[in-house]
Design a protein around this motif. Structure first.
Motif, short mmCIF file in Angstrom:
data_model
loop_
_atom_site.label_atom_id
_atom_site.label_comp_id
_atom_site.label_asym_id
_atom_site.label_seq_id
_atom_site.Cartn_x
_atom_site.Cartn_y
_atom_site.Cartn_z
N ASP A 115 0.82 -1.20 0.00
CA ASP A 115 0.00 0.00 0.00
C ASP A 115 0.86 1.26 0.00
OD1 ASP A 115 -2.82 -1.17 0.47
OD2 ASP A 115 -1.50 -2.25 1.85
N TRP A 116 2.07 1.11 0.51
CA TRP A 116 2.97 2.27 0.54
C TRP A 116 4.39 1.72 0.45
CZ3 TRP A 116 3.84 5.64 5.56
CH2 TRP A 116 4.68 6.71 5.24
N VAL A 117 5.13 2.21 -0.54
CA VAL A 117 6.51 1.75 -0.71
C VAL A 117 7.44 2.90 -0.32
CG1 VAL A 117 8.22 0.90 -2.34
CG2 VAL A 117 5.84 0.16 -2.54
N ILE A 118 8.42 2.58 0.50
CA ILE A 118 9.37 3.61 0.98
C ILE A 118 10.75 3.33 0.42
CG2 ILE A 118 10.40 4.60 3.06
CD1 ILE A 118 7.94 3.39 4.50
N PHE A 119 11.42 4.39 0.03
CA PHE A 119 12.80 4.28 -0.46
C PHE A 119 13.68 5.10 0.50
CE2 PHE A 119 11.69 2.61 -4.66
CZ PHE A 119 10.36 3.01 -4.79
N PRO A 120 14.09 4.51 1.63
CA PRO A 120 14.75 5.33 2.66
C PRO A 120 16.01 6.05 2.17
CG PRO A 120 14.26 3.14 3.49
CD PRO A 120 13.97 3.12 2.04
#
Ligand code: ADP
Length: 217
Positions: A115-120
């Motif tokens: 639902d939400w993809v993070i690219f730190p």
């Protein structure tokens, strides 16, 4: 009411997400295949279990469906990260947040239902560059691709002027939504509000206008 979160993968990223949620009173289950990581997490999670998130039976056994949000913070094992997201969505977890290592990984995570993809790393890199380009910007939130809310430290040129005199809306096409002085916050400041040195203006608008404004010195 406290929400229930599960964090899968207790490396640097997963641990900091878990610890921050736990600090603010949420219920956090920490999950990792590595026993040491699980033991070390006891101080900053409500419960911690050893489990492999690529195994559907293990996920069922820990009752993963009952969690409001599951964060997949698996580091370098792209295959495990993708498989975990797929299984979590198939098991009916409403909100699955996953960390991606690169663009392609991110695309696959979205395809399997994240639902939400993070690219730190990418996002932190953008933040650092932003900070270097506009040293007066203390913090920012991207609202859409071109619009943000920024906290801008008042520059010498703004000092002792009112908002009306600065004419921020006409000159920069920006709205000042709040002014912070130490711990005091003035929401929707009136036009005759005088800016002091050290004040922080919370401003909303288009990124290029924000950049122009933040560099007004
Ligand atoms: P970071 O870059 O955030 O420090 P790491 O690669 O160090 O990431 O940490 C990722 C964590 O995810 C490790 O503790 C690892 O044991 C855990 N992990 C990897 N695969 C799985 C899996 N299938 N199920 C649960 N935990 C996993």
């Amino acid at each position: 009411m406290a929400k229930q979160y599960a964090v899968i993968g207790l490396g640097r990223f997963g641990s900091s997400v878990a610890a921050r949620l736990y600090e603010s009173g949420q219920e956090v289950l920490g999950v990792d295949v590595n026993m040491e990581r699980v033991e070390d997490s006891n101080e900053f999670v409500t419960h911690a279990v050893i489990a492999d998130s690529t195994d559907p039976e293990s996920l069922k056994a820990i009752g993963i469906r009952n969690f409001d949000t599951v964060i997949v913070a698996i580091g370098n094992d792209i295959q495990a990260s993708i498989l975990s997201v797929l299984l979590l969505k198939e098991l009916g977890v409403k909100k699955v947040i996953a960390k991606a290592l690169n663009k392609l990984h991110g695309q696959v995570l979205e395809k399997v239902g994240a639902d939400w993809v993070i690219f730190p790393e990418r996002d932190m890199g953008i933040r650092v560059a932003h900070q270097l380009l506009s040293p007066n910007v203390l913090n920012f939130i991207e609202i859409s691709k071109n619009y943000s809310v920024e906290e801008v430290r008042a520059t010498e040129k703004m000092k002792d002027k009112t908002l009306r005199e600065l004419d921020i809306r006409a000159k920069y096409n920006l709205s000042v939504i709040a002014i912070r002085k130490d711990h005091e916050l003035t929401i929707s400041p009136p036009p005759d509000k005088i800016i002091d040195e050290g004040d922080v203006l919370v401003v909303i608008g288009e990124n290029r206008d924000l950049e122009r404004f933040a560099n007004l010195s």
